[in-house]
Enzyme design. Structure first.
Site, PDB file in Angstrom:
ATOM      1  N   SER A   1      -9.977  -0.694   7.107  1.00  0.00           N
ATOM      2  CA  SER A   1      -9.270  -0.479   5.843  1.00  0.00           C
ATOM      3  C   SER A   1      -8.527  -1.692   5.287  1.00  0.00           C
ATOM      4  O   SER A   1      -8.051  -1.662   4.152  1.00  0.00           O
ATOM      5  CB  SER A   1      -8.305   0.701   5.953  1.00  0.00           C
ATOM      6  OG  SER A   1      -9.024   1.900   5.841  1.00  0.00           O
TER       7      SER A   1
ATOM      8  N   LYS B   1       0.846  -1.194   0.000  1.00  0.00           N
ATOM      9  CA  LYS B   1       0.000   0.000   0.000  1.00  0.00           C
ATOM     10  C   LYS B   1       0.885   1.250   0.000  1.00  0.00           C
ATOM     11  O   LYS B   1       1.930   1.274   0.666  1.00  0.00           O
ATOM     12  CB  LYS B   1      -0.885  -0.033   1.247  1.00  0.00           C
ATOM     13  CG  LYS B   1      -1.939   1.045   1.338  1.00  0.00           C
ATOM     14  CD  LYS B   1      -2.767   0.848   2.605  1.00  0.00           C
ATOM     15  CE  LYS B   1      -3.858   1.895   2.762  1.00  0.00           C
ATOM     16  NZ  LYS B   1      -4.655   1.688   3.991  1.00  0.00           N
TER      17      LYS B   1
ATOM     18  N   SER C   1      -9.602   1.687   2.962  1.00  0.00           N
ATOM     19  CA  SER C   1      -8.704   2.444   2.118  1.00  0.00           C
ATOM     20  C   SER C   1      -7.684   1.580   1.366  1.00  0.00           C
ATOM     21  O   SER C   1      -7.147   2.026   0.360  1.00  0.00           O
ATOM     22  CB  SER C   1      -7.956   3.484   2.951  1.00  0.00           C
ATOM     23  OG  SER C   1      -7.138   2.855   3.926  1.00  0.00           O
TER      24      SER C   1
END
Lengths: 472, 104
Positions: free
Chosen positions: A179, A80, A155
């Site tokens: 997330s 990420k 996210s």
């Protein structure tokens, strides 16, 4: 071996390397080829590692010389874009950090690299991790591999989509509240949120420092357990990491039944507004766990609507403080580059911490947080875990976040309480509604990673909900 | 608790505190959105928290300290520290002027 390289889990890839079915160069070139073909469609990766192939060659040399000493030697991994990575741009999907190259390495990626992993690239996310859709990314949304008219969740949407479209064997995400688990649910893959403090936050671009928890998104619980055993543990650079010893989680997945395990089905998490089909899947999961020998009991917890307020205040307050450092002077661009969602969160947090409002909002929120924690402590005196849906429904359509200034909090209503309390939780696929995947959360007390992974692994091994959309 | 409305002026003031440029149209948009958010948050006032100790740190660690020594592993060199800055002067960050030239 009949399977293609992208169809193999991390454990299978390691076995294949040991058996010399393929080399690390074969694995990495296979994935780079898939990235070239499918990333332009799905917008999963914001950047790719130009040295991946050279690093693969090095890994092959190292295997020849030293064998398989490193636990993840030659395994490509998607990371990420809020993890600082030296030599690879790190944007947190924000224009403020466009073309930013970190000065140091996050502890999580440092440990992965030391274990022999090769970073394939950095994945798209909600800007600053603010959201549950990946639609707030300032580089465009990632599309859900199951239906490109839909959002992947967030996210960590890019990391979850990377696993669903098989553009990486395993990925790293981070969860402040949902997330990891929510995008994993919307993309039909496995997400694991370790307890707060189990995995270091050093070098992870901070969102809400009191709940941020890095963790893996994977094909299988077994892979997630392996990755967790590599990244977990005390870190002298993060004072909130626990000194408790890290267990070899992937080697502790031994259960063949759930005899002696008590699991709570939280009634209040079967929301009135939820679709019946989703509720049925959760009840089916409860029945399945019962058939494996677990004792299932329905319980009532504090209405999750209260934790929306608690989470919103704590998170925005901490965001306002954490994002104060981005001034464009030492690195990055100025504060005018923040997008709408980041602005809203910084400003609301500034308000809830400001003189005259601090007591009514922040102080109240952290007091209600104590009530939520106390309730969980009592629950875990009687139960090993509780279950519920990860998200009230399947992936929503592109554009769903427009004019919804609390989209994330609402999408994450069922995972907010566990995040506020710093619990550990596995999100695993438990069925489909309208052809879209639904996720089950199996949540346990702090530092019960081994137990939760064991239960989740047995659930996964004895069900058939792990599917992948076709990208060939 | 009485219903709280965030006004356009409130948004402007918060913008200054947060050091964020906020356009006129954003002020209007955010005022409405913030009022709604505050409304949702307010639900937690239904919970009695009298006598409750607030929790800001959830895993019970207390007073975690380290020796007061320089750890070279976590110190950036001057060149590294400056490597992301757009505006540097003789090895320093250039910041906005905050004092007038003639002020004493």
């Amino acid at each position: 071996m009949n399977k293609q390289i992208h169809e193999l889990s991390v454990i299978e890839l390691l076995r294949g390397l040991e058996d010399k079915h393929f080399s690390v160069v074969d694995i990495v070139s296979h994935y780079l080829d898939r990235l070239n073909r499918f990333n332009p469609i799905l917008n999963v990766y914001l950047s790719t590692n130009e040295n991946a192939l050279a690093q693969a060659k090095q890994a092959d040399e190292e295997i020849k010389k030293n064998g398989f000493i490193k636990p993840l030697i030659g395994i490509p991994i998607a990371v990420k874009d809020n993890f600082l990575t030296c030599g690879l741009p790190t944007t947190a999907s924000s224009l403020v950090l466009e073309e930013y190259y970190p000065q140091y390495e996050s502890t999580v990626t440092r440990r992965l690299l030391d274990a022999g992993a090769i970073i394939l690239g950095k994945t798209n996310m909600d800007a600053w991790a603010h959201g549950s859709s990946t639609e707030s990314s300032q580089y465009g949304p990632t599309l859900n591999p199951w239906d490109i008219g839909r959002l992947p969740g967030g996210s960590s949407g890019g990391s979850a989509a990377a696993i669903a479209a098989r553009l990486a064997p395993v990925a790293i995400g981070s969860e402040t509240s949902g997330s990891i688990r929510q995008p994993a649910a919307w993309c039909g893959v496995t997400g694991f949120k370790p307890s707060y403090g189990r995995v270091s936050r050093y070098g992870v671009i901070a969102m809400a420092s009191s709940t941020d928890s890095p963790g893996p998104i994977a094909r299988t619980v077994e892979d997630a357990a392996l990755i967790t055993s590599v990244i977990a543990g005390i870190d002298k650079y993060d004072a909130t990491t626990s000194p408790r010893e890290v267990e070899p989680y992937h080697q502790l997945l031994k259960r063949k039944d759930l005899k002696g395990i008590k699991i709570a089905l939280v009634k209040d998490y079967l929301l009135p507004s939820m679709r019946t089909e989703v509720k049925t899947l959760i009840q089916n999961a409860a029945k399945h766990l019962e058939s494996l020998g677990a004792k299932i009991e329905e319980i009532s917890l504090l209405d999750p609507k209260y934790s929306i307020g608690v989470y919103t205040v704590i998170q925005r307050s901490e965001v306002s403080s954490n994002l104060a450092r981005y001034d464009g002077i030492r690195f990055g661009h100025g504060r005018e580059s923040f997008g709408d969602e980041a602005k809203r969160r910084i400003m609301l947090g500034t308000y809830t911490l400001s003189t005259g409002y601090y007591d009514a909002y922040y102080k109240k929120a952290v007091a209600v947080r104590s009530k939520i924690i106390e309730e969980f402590e009592n629950t875990f005196k009687q139960f090993d875990a509780y279950i519920g849906a990860v998200s009230p429904g399947p992936a929503q359509k592109l554009g769903a976040t427009q004019n919804e200034s609390m989209f994330g909090e609402m999408a994450d209503v069922l995972v907010n309480p566990s995040s506020i309390a710093g619990l550990t939780s596995a999100g695993v696929p438990c069925g489909f509604v309208d052809g879209l995947p639904i996720g089950l959360q199996i949540t346990g007390n702090q530092f019960e990673e081994a137990k939760i992974l064991d239960i989740a692994n047995l659930y996964q091994q004895t069900t058939d909900f792990v599917k992948f959309p076709k990208y060939d | 608790m009485a219903k709280i409305t965030i006004t356009i002026d409130d948004v402007a003031k918060i913008g200054v505190l947060a050091n964020l440029p906020v356009s006129e149209s954003e002020k209007k948009l955010f005022a409405g959105q913030f009022s709604k958010t505050i409304d949702v948050i307010g639900e937690f006032n239904e919970i009695d928290t009298s006598g409750i100790t607030p929790t800001s740190q959830v895993n019970h660690l207390e007073n975690v300290t380290r020796p007061d020594e320089i750890d070279p592993d976590r110190v950036l060199t001057q060149a590294e520290a400056l490597s992301g800055a757009k505006n540097v002067h003789q090895g320093f960050f250039v910041v906005k002027q905050i004092l007038e030239k003639d002020s004493e």
